[in-house]
Design an enzyme around this catalytic site. Structure first.
Site, PDB file in Angstrom:
ATOM      1  N   HIS A 101      -2.563   0.825   6.762  1.00 11.97           N
ATOM      2  CA  HIS A 101      -2.919   0.837   5.344  1.00 11.97           C
ATOM      3  C   HIS A 101      -3.121   2.272   4.874  1.00 11.97           C
ATOM      4  CE1 HIS A 101      -4.282  -0.955   1.619  1.00 11.97           C
ATOM      5  NE2 HIS A 101      -5.322  -0.138   1.616  1.00 11.97           N
ATOM      6  N   CYS A 146       0.810  -1.232   0.000  1.00 10.85           N
ATOM      7  CA  CYS A 146       0.000   0.000   0.000  1.00 10.85           C
ATOM      8  C   CYS A 146       0.838   1.275   0.000  1.00 10.85           C
ATOM      9  CB  CYS A 146      -0.985  -0.011   1.158  1.00 10.85           C
ATOM     10  SG  CYS A 146      -0.241   0.024   2.812  1.00 10.85           S
ATOM     11  N   ASP A 165      -5.920   1.764  -4.250  1.00 10.89           N
ATOM     12  CA  ASP A 165      -4.914   1.303  -3.291  1.00 10.89           C
ATOM     13  C   ASP A 165      -4.382  -0.060  -3.698  1.00 10.89           C
ATOM     14  OD1 ASP A 165      -7.368   0.008  -2.699  1.00 10.89           O
ATOM     15  OD2 ASP A 165      -6.825  -0.277  -0.617  1.00 10.89           O
TER      16      ASP A 165
END
Length: 156
Positions: A119, A67, A131
């Site tokens: 994240h 990420c 993402d």
């Protein structure tokens, strides 16, 4: 009568001047907003080109991402902005933004708390983000049941 006419003329001139200043201020804001849109277009073009790329823990491109490696890659390769390596570090390096002020290109931080960000994705509008996660680089809803959004950040 002449005194009240003069006062009225001065009041009217003041009102016109204030309206003019307000219009000019709004035009200035629209210019900066258009610049932001142009920058988002550049970042999003790079991000979109990586849709479907696989997720690999610790990867930062060009063919696989985690990420924060993904957000680092897209900002570096579109605007020349270097973001720190981890989601937690990116959280600390961006300016906090309230949800109601969220703009395309802002980062979405997910975790259990501000001290545990695990994240990050990039907001692309209409409640969605792009993402890199276990399904690879995808577009998905920001407020999905499996995410706990902790904060939003604007890249300087």
């Amino acid at each position: 009568m002449k005194k009240s006419f003069t006062k009225l003329t001065v009041a009217f001139a003041t009102l016109v001047a204030l309206l003019f200043v307000g219009v000019m201020s709004n035009n200035h804001n629209n210019v900066s907003h258009a610049e932001s849109r142009a920058q988002f277009s550049r970042v999003y073009r790079v991000a979109k080109s990586k849709l479907g790329s696989p997720y690999v823990y610790g990867a930062a491109g060009a063919n696989a991402f985690d990420c924060s490696g993904f957000t680092s890659y897209i900002y570096r390769n579109s605007l020349g902005v270097n973001l720190p390596r981890t989601a937690q570090q990116q959280f600390h390096s961006t300016r906090r933004v309230a949800r109601r002020h969220l703009r395309k290109g802002d980062l979405v931080f997910i975790g259990s708390s501000r001290r545990n960000i695990y994240h990050v994705g990039m907001f692309i509008g209409r409640g969605k983000m792009i993402d890199a996660q276990n399904r690879g680089v995808i577009r998905e809803r920001v407020h999905a049941p499996w995410w706990h959004v902790v904060a939003y950040g604007r890249v300087a």
